[in-house]
Structure formats: C-alpha cells, structure tokens
Design a protein around this motif. Structure first.
Motif, short mmCIF file in Angstrom:
data_model
loop_
_atom_site.label_atom_id
_atom_site.label_comp_id
_atom_site.label_asym_id
_atom_site.label_seq_id
_atom_site.Cartn_x
_atom_site.Cartn_y
_atom_site.Cartn_z
N GLY A 21 -31.14 12.43 27.74
CA GLY A 21 -31.09 11.07 27.22
C GLY A 21 -32.46 10.53 26.89
N THR A 22 -33.46 10.94 27.65
CA THR A 22 -34.84 10.51 27.41
C THR A 22 -35.34 11.07 26.09
OG1 THR A 22 -35.22 10.45 29.79
CG2 THR A 22 -37.17 10.50 28.38
N VAL A 23 -35.03 12.35 25.82
CA VAL A 23 -35.46 12.99 24.58
C VAL A 23 -34.80 12.31 23.38
CG1 VAL A 23 -35.41 15.15 23.26
CG2 VAL A 23 -35.88 15.20 25.72
N ALA A 24 -33.48 12.14 23.45
CA ALA A 24 -32.74 11.52 22.34
C ALA A 24 -33.18 10.08 22.12
CB ALA A 24 -31.24 11.58 22.62
N THR A 25 -33.40 9.35 23.21
CA THR A 25 -33.82 7.95 23.11
C THR A 25 -35.21 7.83 22.49
OG1 THR A 25 -32.45 7.34 25.00
CG2 THR A 25 -34.23 5.82 24.41
N ALA A 26 -36.13 8.68 22.93
CA ALA A 26 -37.50 8.63 22.38
C ALA A 26 -37.49 8.94 20.89
CB ALA A 26 -38.39 9.61 23.13
N TRP A 27 -36.71 9.93 20.48
CA TRP A 27 -36.62 10.28 19.06
C TRP A 27 -36.03 9.11 18.28
CZ3 TRP A 27 -32.00 10.65 16.30
CH2 TRP A 27 -32.18 11.00 14.95
N PHE A 28 -34.93 8.52 18.77
CA PHE A 28 -34.30 7.42 18.05
C PHE A 28 -35.23 6.20 18.00
CE2 PHE A 28 -31.46 3.75 17.60
CZ PHE A 28 -30.87 4.10 16.40
N ALA A 29 -35.95 5.94 19.09
CA ALA A 29 -36.90 4.81 19.10
C ALA A 29 -37.94 4.99 18.00
CB ALA A 29 -37.57 4.70 20.47
N ARG A 30 -38.38 6.22 17.77
CA ARG A 30 -39.34 6.46 16.68
C ARG A 30 -38.71 6.14 15.32
NH1 ARG A 30 -40.35 11.01 19.91
NH2 ARG A 30 -39.32 12.44 18.44
N GLN A 31 -37.43 6.42 15.16
CA GLN A 31 -36.74 6.12 13.90
C GLN A 31 -36.70 4.61 13.68
OE1 GLN A 31 -36.18 9.05 12.23
NE2 GLN A 31 -36.98 9.75 14.20
N VAL A 32 -36.42 3.86 14.75
CA VAL A 32 -36.36 2.39 14.67
C VAL A 32 -37.74 1.84 14.34
CG1 VAL A 32 -35.96 0.27 15.98
CG2 VAL A 32 -34.38 2.21 16.24
N GLU A 33 -38.76 2.33 15.02
CA GLU A 33 -40.11 1.79 14.86
C GLU A 33 -40.71 2.07 13.49
OE1 GLU A 33 -41.86 3.46 18.39
OE2 GLU A 33 -41.51 1.60 19.51
N ARG A 34 -40.17 3.01 12.75
CA ARG A 34 -40.64 3.30 11.38
C ARG A 34 -40.14 2.27 10.37
NH1 ARG A 34 -39.36 9.47 12.34
NH2 ARG A 34 -41.39 10.11 13.09
N ARG A 35 -39.22 1.44 10.79
CA ARG A 35 -38.60 0.48 9.87
C ARG A 35 -39.19 -0.91 10.06
NH1 ARG A 35 -32.88 2.29 8.35
NH2 ARG A 35 -32.63 0.06 7.95
N ASP A 36 -39.23 -1.67 8.96
CA ASP A 36 -39.74 -3.04 9.01
C ASP A 36 -38.66 -4.05 9.38
OD1 ASP A 36 -42.26 -2.20 8.25
OD2 ASP A 36 -41.83 -2.45 6.12
N ASP A 37 -37.38 -3.65 9.27
CA ASP A 37 -36.30 -4.62 9.48
C ASP A 37 -35.87 -4.74 10.94
OD1 ASP A 37 -35.27 -2.03 9.30
OD2 ASP A 37 -33.50 -2.60 8.15
N PHE A 38 -36.41 -3.89 11.83
CA PHE A 38 -36.03 -3.94 13.24
C PHE A 38 -37.23 -4.10 14.15
CE2 PHE A 38 -32.20 -1.50 11.88
CZ PHE A 38 -31.23 -2.32 12.45
N LYS A 39 -36.99 -4.76 15.26
CA LYS A 39 -37.94 -4.80 16.37
C LYS A 39 -37.20 -4.18 17.56
CE LYS A 39 -40.50 -7.80 19.42
NZ LYS A 39 -40.53 -9.12 20.01
N LEU A 40 -37.78 -3.16 18.16
CA LEU A 40 -37.15 -2.39 19.23
C LEU A 40 -37.30 -3.08 20.59
CD1 LEU A 40 -35.86 0.33 20.22
CD2 LEU A 40 -38.21 1.15 20.48
#
Length: 177
Positions: A21-40
């Motif tokens: 879950g840590t691996v999947a979460t870290a990867w997904f967090a990087r996807q979110v942080e690449r976008r301007d429309d979301f704040k994680l």
C-alpha cells in the motif's frame, strides 16, 4: 476568475515501509502532485485521529481510498474509519485504488461502493486495481502494467470533474442529507 485547486484526500491504512500500500500510495501521490488542479492531503489511518480524519475529509473536495482486498472485502479498521466520519462524506466523489491476488482487490472496491453510496458520497466508476502484488511494481516504485499511468490520469480527470461540480453545488445549495 481564480480557480482554487481541489483538495484530494488520499486515505491509506498504513504507509509503513515495505508494505505494498505504501508503494502504490507513493506512486499515486506523485501522479496527483504533477497536476495543477489538485492539492494532495495524504491521510495515513495508522497515525490520524478520528477527529483529525473527520476534519480533513470535511475540508477535502474528493477522496481516494487505497486498500487491499481482505476476505473478499476490505479491512475492518477502514470501515470503522469511514463510519467515524459520516456527514463529511456527503456529496463528495470517492475513487478507489485496490490491490490483492488474482482479483486485484476489485471485490473490495465493489463493497466500498455500497458503503459510500449509503453515505451519500459519489463513488466514481474509474478504479485502479493491482494484481499479484508486490510483483506489479519495479524496485523504483513504478507500475509494470502498461497503461497504468494513463489510467490514473483518467481517474483523476473524472474525479476532478465530479469534485468541481459537487463543490460548486454544495457552495450554492447545502446538501439535504
């Protein structure tokens, strides 16, 4: 016109090193942080109090639940956490990142859809599912399955649409739930 970023709460039951879950979460967090429309807002249920969880979900515009499949469903402590929040889930979109064995956690996602529908949340159709964990990610934390990054982008596009629409609706007319 200023458009404020959408706050997306990514909820995981533990971010301990060595857990899938840590691996999947870290990867997904990087996807979110690449976008301007979301704040994680990354919420680890192992270290977050029920009051803090309720406050952070109330502040969020959308949520993503990261969880394993457990006995053809999802872990009990996740159900307890979800139920402890209750009203802040109302009229918020929720997406799922699930994992486990041959089913890839999809049975957990189906159970979660029922729970969140009862809480007046809006479970979105797009789901990320990881099969045969932990062998579906590289040692560097990137998914091996082709198209996974594109699937995450589609999930986030749909989540953003629903989050924006529901945020605007809640602002103009309080949800009657």
């Amino acid at each position: 016109m200023t458009v404020h970023p959408l706050v997306v709460a990514v909820v995981v039951r533990s971010t301990e090193p060595g857990r899938f879950g840590t691996v999947a979460t870290a990867w997904f967090a990087r996807q979110v942080e690449r976008r301007d429309d979301f704040k994680l807002d990354l919420i680890d249920l192992a270290t977050t109090s029920p009051d803090s969880l309720r406050e952070r979900i109330d502040t969020a515009d959308a949520a993503v639940i990261v969880c394993p499949e457990y006995n053809h469903s999802f872990p009990g402590e996740l159900k307890t956490a979800i139920d402890s929040v209750r009203r802040p889930w109302y009229a918020k979109p929720v997406a799922f990142i699930v994992y486990g064995g041959r089913s890839g956690g999809l049975r957990a996602a189906e159970q979660l859809r029922l729970v969140f529908a009862e809480l007046h949340a809006v479970p979105i159709r797009e789901t990320l599912s990881f099969h045969q964990v932990p062998d579906c990610f590289t040692a560097e934390g990137e998914p091996l399955e082709p198209g996974t990054t594109e699937a995450a982008a589609t999930l986030l596009d749909h989540l953003a649409w629903w989050a924006r629409a529901l945020r605007d609706a809640r602002a103009s007319t309080p949800y009657p739930g």
